[in-house]
Every structure is written in C-alpha cells, then in structure tokens.
Design a protein around this motif. Sequence first.
Motif, PDB file in Angstrom:
ATOM      1  N   GLN A  29       0.833  -1.206  -0.104  1.00 56.32           N
ATOM      2  CA  GLN A  29       0.070   0.147   0.152  1.00 56.32           C
ATOM      3  C   GLN A  29       0.768   1.411   0.157  1.00 56.32           C
ATOM      4  O   GLN A  29       1.827   1.338   0.696  1.00 56.32           O
ATOM      5  CB  GLN A  29      -0.950   0.056   1.281  1.00 56.32           C
ATOM      6  N   PRO A  30       0.485   2.160  -0.699  1.00 52.69           N
ATOM      7  CA  PRO A  30       1.085   3.630  -0.573  1.00 52.69           C
ATOM      8  C   PRO A  30       1.003   4.148   0.884  1.00 52.69           C
ATOM      9  O   PRO A  30      -0.015   3.748   1.239  1.00 52.69           O
ATOM     10  CB  PRO A  30       0.528   4.525  -1.634  1.00 52.69           C
ATOM     11  N   LEU A  31       1.999   4.912   1.205  1.00 53.00           N
ATOM     12  CA  LEU A  31       2.040   5.358   2.749  1.00 53.00           C
ATOM     13  C   LEU A  31       1.974   6.950   2.567  1.00 53.00           C
ATOM     14  O   LEU A  31       2.832   7.355   1.974  1.00 53.00           O
ATOM     15  CB  LEU A  31       3.423   4.659   3.406  1.00 53.00           C
ATOM     16  N   ILE A  32       1.210   7.508   3.436  1.00 56.49           N
ATOM     17  CA  ILE A  32       1.171   8.730   3.503  1.00 56.49           C
ATOM     18  C   ILE A  32       1.310   9.431   4.936  1.00 56.49           C
ATOM     19  O   ILE A  32       1.061   8.632   6.197  1.00 56.49           O
ATOM     20  CB  ILE A  32      -0.311   9.300   3.432  1.00 56.49           C
ATOM     21  N   GLY A  33       2.547  10.282   4.938  1.00 57.99           N
ATOM     22  CA  GLY A  33       2.743  10.569   6.152  1.00 57.99           C
ATOM     23  C   GLY A  33       1.902  11.803   6.661  1.00 57.99           C
ATOM     24  O   GLY A  33       1.592  12.891   5.942  1.00 57.99           O
ATOM     25  N   PHE A  34       1.149  11.948   7.828  1.00 56.02           N
ATOM     26  CA  PHE A  34       0.345  12.993   8.318  1.00 56.02           C
ATOM     27  C   PHE A  34       0.956  13.594   9.474  1.00 56.02           C
ATOM     28  O   PHE A  34       0.737  13.141  10.428  1.00 56.02           O
ATOM     29  CB  PHE A  34      -0.965  12.336   8.478  1.00 56.02           C
ATOM     30  N   LEU A  79       7.835  19.370  16.627  1.00 53.53           N
ATOM     31  CA  LEU A  79       7.685  19.023  15.317  1.00 53.53           C
ATOM     32  C   LEU A  79       8.832  18.583  14.657  1.00 53.53           C
ATOM     33  O   LEU A  79       8.738  17.577  13.831  1.00 53.53           O
ATOM     34  CB  LEU A  79       7.302  20.446  14.362  1.00 53.53           C
ATOM     35  N   PRO A  80       9.892  19.288  14.635  1.00 55.96           N
ATOM     36  CA  PRO A  80      11.289  18.556  14.242  1.00 55.96           C
ATOM     37  C   PRO A  80      11.434  17.058  14.528  1.00 55.96           C
ATOM     38  O   PRO A  80      11.752  16.340  13.571  1.00 55.96           O
ATOM     39  CB  PRO A  80      12.303  19.483  14.800  1.00 55.96           C
ATOM     40  N   ALA A  84      11.670  14.129  11.613  1.00 54.73           N
ATOM     41  CA  ALA A  84      12.791  13.212  11.520  1.00 54.73           C
ATOM     42  C   ALA A  84      12.246  11.734  11.514  1.00 54.73           C
ATOM     43  O   ALA A  84      12.571  10.864  10.826  1.00 54.73           O
ATOM     44  CB  ALA A  84      13.781  13.410  12.628  1.00 54.73           C
ATOM     45  N   ASP A  85      11.284  11.598  12.414  1.00 58.30           N
ATOM     46  CA  ASP A  85      10.668  10.093  12.468  1.00 58.30           C
ATOM     47  C   ASP A  85       9.908   9.864  11.082  1.00 58.30           C
ATOM     48  O   ASP A  85      10.162   8.868  10.601  1.00 58.30           O
ATOM     49  CB  ASP A  85       9.582   9.979  13.759  1.00 58.30           C
ATOM     50  N   HIS A 103       6.198  24.393   7.633  1.00 59.11           N
ATOM     51  CA  HIS A 103       7.484  25.095   7.440  1.00 59.11           C
ATOM     52  C   HIS A 103       8.553  24.010   8.227  1.00 59.11           C
ATOM     53  O   HIS A 103       9.653  23.890   7.888  1.00 59.11           O
ATOM     54  CB  HIS A 103       7.659  26.286   8.179  1.00 59.11           C
ATOM     55  N   ALA A 104       7.997  23.212   9.128  1.00 60.26           N
ATOM     56  CA  ALA A 104       8.986  22.135   9.686  1.00 60.26           C
ATOM     57  C   ALA A 104       9.544  21.187   8.500  1.00 60.26           C
ATOM     58  O   ALA A 104      10.684  20.777   8.422  1.00 60.26           O
ATOM     59  CB  ALA A 104       8.352  21.390  10.984  1.00 60.26           C
ATOM     60  N   VAL A 105       8.431  20.710   7.663  1.00 55.59           N
ATOM     61  CA  VAL A 105       8.665  19.816   6.605  1.00 55.59           C
ATOM     62  C   VAL A 105       9.581  20.359   5.638  1.00 55.59           C
ATOM     63  O   VAL A 105      10.438  19.869   5.027  1.00 55.59           O
ATOM     64  CB  VAL A 105       7.332  19.422   5.918  1.00 55.59           C
ATOM     65  N   ARG A 106       9.435  21.833   5.405  1.00 48.55           N
ATOM     66  CA  ARG A 106      10.250  22.465   4.541  1.00 48.55           C
ATOM     67  C   ARG A 106      11.695  22.422   4.969  1.00 48.55           C
ATOM     68  O   ARG A 106      12.769  22.457   4.007  1.00 48.55           O
ATOM     69  CB  ARG A 106       9.699  24.082   3.937  1.00 48.55           C
TER      70      ARG A 106
END
Length: 328
Positions: A29-34, A79-80, A84-85, A103-106
């Motif tokens: 299955q494709p995996l989405i990070g939320f 968030l950081p 990272a996880d 912005h944490a993802v960016r």
Amino acid sequence: MRRRDFIQGITAVSAAWPLVARTQQLPAQPLIGFLSTRSPEEAAIHTSAFRRGLEEMGYIEGRSVAVEYRWAKGDYSQLPPLVADLQSRPLSVIVATGDPAAHAVRAAGFATPVVFIVGQDPVRTGLVASMNRPGRATGVNFFTADLGGKRLELLCTFVPSAHVIGLLNNPSFGMEAVDQFRQSVAAAAQSLGRELVVQSASTDAEIDSGFAALIKAGVTALVMQNDPFFDSRRSRIIAVSSRYRLPGIFHIREFPADGGLMSYGASLADTYRQVGVYAGKILRGAKSDDLPVLRPTKFELVVNIQTAKALGLTVPQSILIAADELIE
C-alpha cells in the motif's frame, strides 16, 4: 503414515502455494505521512474529512492506502523530531496541516511531495514558488489571517456595548503572522472607535492567566488569532470564556459548535477534504507542480443562539440575516 494421509497432505500444501505466491505478489500500500500541529481528539472531525477526500480519489485507509499520523498537540517544539521520524518511513506523500508543520517539513528538505494547509500566504513565506506552479509542495491556503478586521466588525455589531476588545494571540505561531493579524484587528478597532488590548498565550497556564489579565483590563469581548495551538485547546478556551461570560468570535465553526459565541471564516472541514483529494491525486501520479494552491471562495458566519442567550445577548437582525448557520 498411510498412503491416503500422505496424498492429502501433499494436496493441501500444493493448494496453499498459489495463495502464498499471490500474497507475495500483492503490491504494498502507498504510505502517507500526516503531520499535524493539533491533537487527534479535537481534530477528529477534520481527519475524517481528509479521509473522505482520499476516498473520492479511490483510496480507503487500511485497504488501499496506509497513513502514519504524527501529532504535535499544540507544542511546536515537537515538530522537528516528528518530521525526522516520518523521514525514516517510505512515504509516497506527506500531508502537513498548519503553518508550523508545513515549515518544519520544508526545513527538513523532504524529497517527498508535500500537501499542506496553511493560513499565511505560502508564496510570501517561501513554501511555494507561485500559487499556480507551486513546485514540490502544494495544498490549500486557508486564508484566515486577513480576516481579523472583519471578525472584529461582526463582533462589535453583535455586542455594540463592548468598547474594550481583547485580542488573544500566540507568539510561537510566528511573529510575522501574529503581527499581520494584530494589525488587521487594530485597524478595524481604530476605525470603530474601540480600544484594543493584546494578550499572548502559548501554554495552558498562559491561556488561564491571559484571560484573567484581559478581564482585569476591562475587556468585554474577545477576538482570537487563528492558530493550531488554540484549536487544540478549543474546549479549554470555550470553558474559560464561559466562566468569565466573555463573548468571542473565532475562525472556525467548531468553536461555536462546541459552545463559543460565533465564528467567521472558511470551512476547515472542507479544506481537509480538499487536501485528501490532492494527496489522492498525487498517489495516482499527478505532479504537485501541476496542482495549483487552492484558496477558499466561501466564508461562513456561524452563531450559537444558546450561547448568546446564556450571555444575555440579543442576536441583532443583521447578524441573523447574514448568518450561514444558527446553532440552537
């Protein structure tokens, strides 16, 4: 062993081989990070809307797509490590809800396509190259930061006797966003001849002490900055407002739905649904650069009639006519 038992055993094993082979050949299955700035309990209605958007694109969580949820619970310092996880997971797309999460993802330099929900202008804050050709990240600009002045106007219409207005904000959200919202509210307060008292809160204790400080300053009505931290503390904010009998206007309907007085803004549930649709489109092969950043086109005024009665307020006729939803 009898010959008949031996043949039956061989037959059973042979019959199982195709099943094993088929199982091994099934695609993962494709995996989405939320990644959310909020808390799972209070955001449940919105994550359900996100799943509806996925289902519109043919993806059902647990059957055709998997979702890894990470919640900051209003604490942006978390968030950081949460990012990272998620970076260690084989993600097909990451959803980031709330400006701090996006912005944490960016900042982490994700190579995975990103679908976000943000309140600030994503071009000005550097999340995207442009609204029409956003690049590796796209999503929905919730567009609520510029509505502070309009909210104050509606609140003063509802509570014309309120001459000292409180503004509750959260510096942890980012000073540019805080200043932009404050300026919008302050300009409206000046034009309406109201005094504005600004109070900051970034923790549960500061919410309690902040309300006490506003009441001590003579505040008789409240405007609250749109902020995921405040969303995650919705029940607490409504309870404290009720204790002080302080009428307030908020940015999403979930506040009056849970007992606040009123709200004015776009539908957050529909925004989450749109993010689910975009995530599904990317899973189907769409490029994020081909998906323009969306903005809501409809803003709704929601009023809780029971809360107005409890506060001893009469709903003005103009508010009754303008309201998109009246909660009895």
